[in-house]
Design an enzyme around this catalytic site. Structure first.
Site, PDB file in Angstrom:
ATOM      1  N   PRO A  89       2.240   8.532  -3.479  1.00 27.69           N
ATOM      2  CA  PRO A  89       1.275   7.536  -3.973  1.00 27.69           C
ATOM      3  C   PRO A  89       1.246   7.473  -5.502  1.00 27.69           C
ATOM      4  O   PRO A  89       0.809   6.497  -6.078  1.00 27.69           O
ATOM      5  CB  PRO A  89      -0.061   8.048  -3.431  1.00 27.69           C
ATOM      6  CG  PRO A  89       0.286   8.951  -2.303  1.00 27.69           C
ATOM      7  CD  PRO A  89       1.602   9.559  -2.658  1.00 27.69           C
ATOM      8  N   GLU A 116       0.076  18.249   1.296  1.00 26.34           N
ATOM      9  CA  GLU A 116      -0.421  17.792  -0.014  1.00 26.34           C
ATOM     10  C   GLU A 116       0.721  17.404  -0.932  1.00 26.34           C
ATOM     11  O   GLU A 116       0.531  17.151  -2.121  1.00 26.34           O
ATOM     12  CB  GLU A 116      -1.278  18.901  -0.668  1.00 26.34           C
ATOM     13  CG  GLU A 116      -2.491  19.308   0.148  1.00 26.34           C
ATOM     14  CD  GLU A 116      -3.243  18.067   0.661  1.00 26.34           C
ATOM     15  OE1 GLU A 116      -3.417  17.958   1.899  1.00 26.34           O
ATOM     16  OE2 GLU A 116      -3.589  17.200  -0.176  1.00 26.34           O
ATOM     17  N   ASP A 169      15.073 -14.978  -0.508  1.00 24.37           N
ATOM     18  CA  ASP A 169      13.787 -14.859   0.184  1.00 24.37           C
ATOM     19  C   ASP A 169      12.637 -14.589  -0.778  1.00 24.37           C
ATOM     20  O   ASP A 169      12.824 -14.580  -1.984  1.00 24.37           O
ATOM     21  CB  ASP A 169      13.826 -13.820   1.286  1.00 24.37           C
ATOM     22  CG  ASP A 169      14.339 -12.478   0.830  1.00 24.37           C
ATOM     23  OD1 ASP A 169      14.090 -12.070  -0.312  1.00 24.37           O
ATOM     24  OD2 ASP A 169      15.012 -11.856   1.576  1.00 24.37           O
TER      25      ASP A 169
END
Ligand code: 4FV
Length: 251
Positions: A89, A116, A169
């Site tokens: 993240p 973690e 696209d």
């Protein structure tokens, strides 16, 4: 041929998505190869431990550096020019542009986190780039790895077959796609826009460009900051900004 190596504690999680449809066909056609490796194979001790408690306390477990270092040393010995990617993240938000660039690499090694995440010293010494597929927390890096392999593979020549290419696209021109329609011409009373049945390809192309601009302006105005826009596009956008009095069309 692009080689994707995946280092994970759960290789079976990736098997079937890579065997189906376009990716499955591309592997059979030797346009790409995905090699799955179980990180535990490089762990020591009878329990082949790959994680441990965090220094400084706190919940959860952290993935140990040694098994990863041993595994990457072996994989890099086979693919010295491969880039090592970590899904997290905290990574750079993964985009269409990254997929296009990474497809030019000879090989990619994906490191899938669990718990973690990894000991920080792995990031500092053995990772070429970190990517995130979104601001949410997953249970592991395996799904982000599949997402990236899928997006990157679409840029490998021949993977999308025939006329269909990743160059035309969404996001290829920095805008969202125009709406698509197919038979029947009327569905639940909803008719396909007349212009698409006109056969006038010039008018259809203009209508589709307008739809891309309208849709991007409505849903992702941030993309308009970076998308290459023509004078025509700017005129259309300017009309969109102008408060509409009646039900006038975009002329
Ligand atoms: C993630 C993401 C993600 C975090 C801890 C795996 C998990 C565990 N990866 N984009 N969002 N990873 O949530 O890439 O190691």
């Amino acid at each position: 041929m692009m080689i994707f190596d995946v280092l994970t504690l759960f290789p079976d999680m990736l098997v079937s998505p890579l065997q189906e449809s376009i990716l499955g066909r591309a592997s059979k056609q030797q346009l790409l190869q995905v090699r799955l490796h179980n990180l535990r194979d490089w762990a020591e001790g009878k329990h082949q431990t790959t994680d441990d408690t965090p220094y400084g306390g706190g919940d959860g477990m952290v993935m140990k550096p040694e098994p990863v270092a041993r595994a990457l040393a072996q994989l890099k010995s086979k693919s010295p020019r491969a880039k090592v990617l970590l899904m997290t993240p905290q990574g750079t938000p993964f985009s269409h542009q990254h997929a296009c660039e990474l497809a030019k690499e000879e090989g990619l090694i994906f490191l899938c986190g669990r718990y973690e995440g990894f000991d920080e010293r792995i990031r500092q010494t053995l990772i070429d780039a970190e990517y995130s597929i979104g601001d949410f927390v997953l249970t592991g890096g395996e799904l982000p790895t599949l997402v990236m392999i899928d997006a990157i593979s679409r840029f490998i020549p021949g993977v999308l077959g025939g006329s269909d290419s990743a160059e035309i696209d969404s996001f290829s021109d920095g805008l969202l796609e125009y709406p698509q329609y197919t038979r029947p011409a009327v569905f639940k009373g909803m008719a396909v826009p007349e212009i698409l049945l006109s056969g006038d390809h010039g008018k259809i192309a203009r209508w589709r460009r307008e739809q891309q601009l309208v849709r991007t302006w409505q849903r992702r105005p941030d993309l308009l900051q970076t998308a290459p826009l023509s004078a025509d596009d700017l005129k259309i956008l300017e009309q969109l900004q102008r408060p509409v009095s009646g039900t006038e069309e975009i002329d």
